[in-house]
Design a protein around this motif. Structure first.
Motif, PDB file in Angstrom:
ATOM      1  N   THR A  63      42.913  16.422  57.490  1.00 47.67           N
ATOM      2  CA  THR A  63      44.152  17.016  57.984  1.00 47.67           C
ATOM      3  C   THR A  63      45.192  17.198  56.894  1.00 47.67           C
ATOM      4  N   ALA A  64      44.814  16.955  55.636  1.00 50.56           N
ATOM      5  CA  ALA A  64      45.785  17.076  54.545  1.00 50.56           C
ATOM      6  C   ALA A  64      46.202  18.529  54.369  1.00 50.56           C
ATOM      7  N   PRO A  65      47.488  18.786  54.216  1.00 53.14           N
ATOM      8  CA  PRO A  65      47.954  20.158  53.998  1.00 53.14           C
ATOM      9  C   PRO A  65      47.391  20.731  52.702  1.00 53.14           C
ATOM     10  N   MET A  66      47.148  22.041  52.703  1.00 52.96           N
ATOM     11  CA  MET A  66      46.645  22.754  51.529  1.00 52.96           C
ATOM     12  C   MET A  66      47.642  23.842  51.158  1.00 52.96           C
ATOM     13  N   LYS A  67      47.417  24.470  50.015  1.00 55.64           N
ATOM     14  CA  LYS A  67      48.247  25.597  49.606  1.00 55.64           C
ATOM     15  C   LYS A  67      47.960  26.800  50.495  1.00 55.64           C
TER      16      LYS A  67
END
Length: 59
Positions: A38-42
């Protein structure tokens, strides 16, 4: 399935910069997250997800 805290983290606390649309039922936020978490990405990387927050005064 995601927990509320995971959605809040992945959308960076539902920040207005990622607001996708607003309707009668609430706001939709669009963000990209890692494919295996669930980590945000660019912008444009990973999986695209949409999270909706419901409008408590809507029908």
């Amino acid at each position: 399935m995601f927990t509320f805290n995971e959605l809040r983290w992945s959308t960076r606390n539902f920040r207005s910069e990622i607001l996708f649309s607003v309707g009668g039922f609430g706001c939709v936020f669009k963000e990209w997250v890692k494919e295996n978490g669930t980590a945000p990405m660019k912008l444009g990387l990973g999986l695209t997800v949409a999270a909706k927050t419901l409008n408590h005064v809507g029908l």
